[in-house]
Motif scaffolding. Structure first.
Motif, PDB file in Angstrom:
ATOM      1  N   ASN A 496     -20.916 -10.771   0.608  1.00  0.00           N
ATOM      2  CA  ASN A 496     -20.950 -11.341   1.963  1.00  0.00           C
ATOM      3  C   ASN A 496     -19.785 -12.306   2.248  1.00  0.00           C
ATOM      4  O   ASN A 496     -19.915 -13.250   3.023  1.00  0.00           O
ATOM      5  CB  ASN A 496     -22.278 -12.077   2.222  1.00  0.00           C
ATOM      6  N   GLU A 497     -18.672 -12.018   1.603  1.00  0.00           N
ATOM      7  CA  GLU A 497     -17.469 -12.840   1.833  1.00  0.00           C
ATOM      8  C   GLU A 497     -16.506 -12.071   2.724  1.00  0.00           C
ATOM      9  O   GLU A 497     -16.397 -10.848   2.646  1.00  0.00           O
ATOM     10  CB  GLU A 497     -16.770 -13.162   0.496  1.00  0.00           C
ATOM     11  N   LEU A 498     -15.796 -12.854   3.594  1.00  0.00           N
ATOM     12  CA  LEU A 498     -14.790 -12.223   4.456  1.00  0.00           C
ATOM     13  C   LEU A 498     -13.529 -11.930   3.642  1.00  0.00           C
ATOM     14  O   LEU A 498     -12.981 -12.818   2.989  1.00  0.00           O
ATOM     15  CB  LEU A 498     -14.420 -13.155   5.624  1.00  0.00           C
ATOM     16  N   VAL A 499     -13.108 -10.675   3.672  1.00  0.00           N
ATOM     17  CA  VAL A 499     -11.870 -10.296   2.970  1.00  0.00           C
ATOM     18  C   VAL A 499     -11.015  -9.450   3.914  1.00  0.00           C
ATOM     19  O   VAL A 499     -11.517  -8.851   4.869  1.00  0.00           O
ATOM     20  CB  VAL A 499     -12.156  -9.494   1.681  1.00  0.00           C
ATOM     21  N   LEU A 500      -9.734  -9.402   3.620  1.00  0.00           N
ATOM     22  CA  LEU A 500      -8.797  -8.594   4.417  1.00  0.00           C
ATOM     23  C   LEU A 500      -8.465  -7.313   3.668  1.00  0.00           C
ATOM     24  O   LEU A 500      -7.972  -7.356   2.540  1.00  0.00           O
ATOM     25  CB  LEU A 500      -7.513  -9.389   4.696  1.00  0.00           C
ATOM     26  N   GLU A 501      -8.769  -6.194   4.309  1.00  0.00           N
ATOM     27  CA  GLU A 501      -8.465  -4.906   3.680  1.00  0.00           C
ATOM     28  C   GLU A 501      -7.211  -4.321   4.307  1.00  0.00           C
ATOM     29  O   GLU A 501      -7.105  -4.227   5.533  1.00  0.00           O
ATOM     30  CB  GLU A 501      -9.649  -3.938   3.867  1.00  0.00           C
ATOM     31  N   PRO A 502      -6.210  -3.889   3.490  1.00  0.00           N
ATOM     32  CA  PRO A 502      -4.978  -3.331   4.041  1.00  0.00           C
ATOM     33  C   PRO A 502      -5.146  -1.882   4.504  1.00  0.00           C
ATOM     34  O   PRO A 502      -5.780  -1.084   3.822  1.00  0.00           O
ATOM     35  CB  PRO A 502      -4.004  -3.424   2.861  1.00  0.00           C
ATOM     36  N   VAL A 503      -4.583  -1.596   5.691  1.00  0.00           N
ATOM     37  CA  VAL A 503      -4.587  -0.232   6.224  1.00  0.00           C
ATOM     38  C   VAL A 503      -3.170   0.068   6.690  1.00  0.00           C
ATOM     39  O   VAL A 503      -2.613  -0.663   7.526  1.00  0.00           O
ATOM     40  CB  VAL A 503      -5.566  -0.084   7.419  1.00  0.00           C
ATOM     41  N   LYS A 504      -2.552   1.139   6.176  1.00  0.00           N
ATOM     42  CA  LYS A 504      -1.164   1.466   6.527  1.00  0.00           C
ATOM     43  C   LYS A 504      -1.110   2.467   7.676  1.00  0.00           C
ATOM     44  O   LYS A 504      -1.941   3.372   7.770  1.00  0.00           O
ATOM     45  CB  LYS A 504      -0.427   2.032   5.310  1.00  0.00           C
ATOM     46  N   HIS A 505      -0.100   2.250   8.564  1.00  0.00           N
ATOM     47  CA  HIS A 505       0.121   3.203   9.675  1.00  0.00           C
ATOM     48  C   HIS A 505       1.568   3.059  10.162  1.00  0.00           C
ATOM     49  O   HIS A 505       2.233   2.060   9.898  1.00  0.00           O
ATOM     50  CB  HIS A 505      -0.846   2.932  10.824  1.00  0.00           C
ATOM     51  N   GLU A 506       2.039   4.070  10.879  1.00  0.00           N
ATOM     52  CA  GLU A 506       3.409   4.073  11.390  1.00  0.00           C
ATOM     53  C   GLU A 506       3.409   3.766  12.886  1.00  0.00           C
ATOM     54  O   GLU A 506       2.548   4.249  13.626  1.00  0.00           O
ATOM     55  CB  GLU A 506       4.066   5.438  11.152  1.00  0.00           C
TER      56      GLU A 506
END
Length: 652
Positions: A496-506
């Motif tokens: 239940n912790e806020l984390v940043l998930e990376p998502v790649k796009h052009e």
């Protein structure tokens, strides 16, 4: 009015480095060019030109813009005049409607003075070629001097009729005001009378670097002992003798190309040498050489060769001007002609090969020349010799470069047969006295203008301003480029912790910036940046072939200056030549996506911090009553800032 298609053609054809190169000596510096500022007195280059972006920036004065902006700033052209100048330079046909009397009325005062001079220039040429007195007197004189028809037309030489009001009456008849005829000095007004200043003289128009007629020189052809042989236009709002060099318009490109300028005394010296093929030649027009005139040459070259006739008395008088050249840090050579010859007669009686050979063989370093000239006068008189040595060392003291000073001292010791130690001691005494005089003058000025000094507060860096400015810079430089971005999506993990998930796009850079700012509902706080931001985004949306060099030509001069300042900011550090100090700045274009992400994240962090500060202030305003909702907001924002800072590799 000039047609838009013509204006577009001018902008497409004109090259900023070529146009500015006519006024400033530019040297390659990476992908750009650098040179001395034409707007201030400096010895270290702070003027940059970008051929890729087709813009220029002067860091010493803060001015910048496109090719037209340069001409408007440097030559005081109006916008249409700058376009016409470029059209003429690049042989582009341009439609011009003849000015009506009403148009002339509307022209501003300064422009009216230029218009009057242009009319006078045309009138004097027409008088020379189309009237019987002009042909019989004026044209005959120029032909006797050996000037060809082509040379006469190239230098716009003319003739003023030997009549009291011939020119003045014609000018007034054509709609030019007497007020401006008087202010340019073309007409002299005394009480109820008026008459032509240059009555009965052959005319030499004096042009600026861009070819505008600033004033005139006139030579009388009769043997009237009461009248001056040469007469110049008086000082006016557009003509300042101390800031003008005769022939600079025709010589500027050759001076830059040859990296040398020949300096002579008279109009005919310039014309005759030019006709012979020596085109890098200018004249101080009979006035004493001034620092402003030297700086004019300094923009084009560091090398001056002063050409004197064989008159010894005149030579010694002219030596004073050489000290001024040395003070500007320039290299000076001196060449004298055989007795009885001057540059005019020597050029007339010799071929180009003979002139070139003579100049190369007889041009002496100024110190050799001055030492040998004065030594001849004083060699049998010890007291005069001592004065001569001091005079030469005094000239050497004017040189800013210490290495050059030492070399010249050694040379002087050899020529004058005196020890270097004595000369260095004398130089030290002169330098000490100059320092004391300067210091004394400074202290006097301080006493005269003594004011209470208030301690200036240290100016804080406006972080939001700098980040907004960086966004504009990125949009201008890389807005249309496609890059791979890594977005961070905020999610809860299994704990239940806020984390940043990376998502790649052009995406294109401008699309990425626009969407990120929209998502966060971020607005530019700076009005200029806000206007620029929406203008750039709109242009990029509508024009996939966006190019800075064309974009800068479509905005207002104020906005163009802002764009130039932003774009050329990094070039300021190129002037410092960090590579020579083994410091190699990282190229931005290699990490565009990282630059975009870091700038947006930094702006987010800053705005979060501002929000937290607001909440803290709100808590204080409620007189220490703890508001649970506010505390929750602060906690959430602080957690978000911690995550963003981690992404930016910052320690909190």
């Amino acid at each position: 009015m000039i047609a838009k298609t013509t204006i577009d053609q001018v902008f497409e054809t004109a090259r900023v480095e070529e146009v500015i190169g006519d006024f400033v000596q530019l040297k390659k510096s990476g992908s750009n060019y650098k040179g001395l500022s034409p707007f201030s007195d400096e010895r270290t280059p702070s003027f940059m030109v970008s051929p890729v972006k087709q813009i220029w920036k002067d860091f010493s004065s803060g001015k910048g813009g496109n090719v037209v902006a340069f001409l408007m700033e440097h030559e005081h052209f109006t916008y249409p005049e700058a376009i016409k100048y470029l059209a003429k330079k690049y042989n582009i046909e341009i439609e011009e409607t003849e000015q009506t009397n009403e148009d002339k009325e509307k022209a501003n005062e300064r422009e009216s003075l230029y218009l009057v001079n242009e009319f006078a220039n045309t009138y004097f040429q027409k008088t020379l070629h189309k009237t019987d007195p002009g042909k019989a007197i004026g044209l005959s004189y120029f032909k006797e001097r050996g000037f060809t028809e082509e040379t006469i037309k190239k230098f716009n030489l003319g003739y003023s009729l030997d009549e009291w009001e011939a020119f003045t009456n014609e000018a007034i008849k054509k709609g030019y005001k007497l007020e401006y005829l008087e202010r340019t000095g073309l007409t002299i007004v005394k009480e109820e009378k008026r008459f032509d200043r240059f009555k009965g003289r052959v005319m030499f128009p004096i042009q600026s670097m861009s070819g505008r007629v600033l004033g005139f020189g006139g030579r009388i052809l009769t043997n009237d002992k009461k009248a001056a042989k040469y007469l110049n236009s008086p000082e006016s709002d557009i003509y300042h003798k101390s800031k003008v060099l005769y022939g600079i318009y025709h010589a500027k490109q050759s001076i830059a190309k040859e990296d040398n300028c020949y300096l002579v005394e008279g109009y005919t010296d310039v014309i005759q040498l030019h006709q012979s093929g020596i085109k890098n030649v200018v004249s101080s027009s009979g006035t004493a050489l001034t620092p402003e005139q030297i700086r004019l040459i300094n923009r084009l070259t560091k090398n001056i060769t002063v050409l004197f006739d064989g008159d010894a008395a005149g030579l010694r008088a002219s030596l004073r001007g050489i000290d001024l050249i040395l003070e500007q840090g320039m290299n000076v050579k001196v060449c004298t002609f055989p007795e009885g010859d001057d540059p005019d007669s020597f050029a007339k009686n010799n071929t180009l090969e003979e002139i070139t050979l003579y100049l190369s063989e007889h041009a002496q370093d100024f110190i050799q020349f001055k030492a040998s000239l004065l030594f001849e006068v004083s060699k049998n008189d010890p007291i005069k010799k001592a004065e001569t040595v001091r005079d030469i060392v005094n000239s050497i003291s004017k040189i800013p470069d210490r290495i050059k000073k030492e070399i010249y001292i050694q040379e002087c010791a050899r020529i004058m047969d005196i020890s270097e130690e004595v000369l260095f001691s004398t130089l030290a005494q002169i330098n000490k006295k100059q320092f004391q005089d300067t210091n004394k003058q400074y202290q006097q000025e301080q006493k005269a203008f003594e004011v209470i000094k208030h301690k200036q507060p240290v100016k804080k860096v406006d972080i939001q301003y700098e980040l907004e400015r960086k966004i504009i810079q990125i949009l201008l430089l890389y807005g249309n480029e496609k890059e791979e971005f890594e977005d961070l999506i905020l999610k809860e993990n299994d704990h239940n912790e806020l984390v940043l998930e990376p998502v790649k796009h052009e995406a294109k850079v401008f699309e990425k910036i626009y969407l990120d700012l929209q998502d966060d509902e971020m607005q530019f706080s700076n009005e200029n940046f806000r206007e620029l931001y929406y203008t750039i985004i709109d242009t990029l949306n509508q024009n996939p072939d966006f190019a800075i060099e064309s974009f800068v030509n479509t905005v207002t001069p104020e906005m163009a200056n802002e764009i130039t300042t932003i774009l050329m900011e990094d070039e300021r550090y190129v002037l410092s030549n960090w590579e020579r100090k083994n410091i190699f700045p990282k190229e931005k274009q290699h990490t565009v996506s990282q630059l975009v992400s870091e700038t947006i994240l930094s702006l987010r962090c800053y705005l979060i911090e501002q929000k937290v500060t607001e909440f803290k202030q709100e808590t204080l305003d409620t007189k220490n009553q703890v508001n649970k909702n506010i505390l929750e907001e602060v906690k959430d924002y602080s957690s978000l800032k911690m995550l963003l800072s981690r992404k930016l590799n910052r320690v909190l």
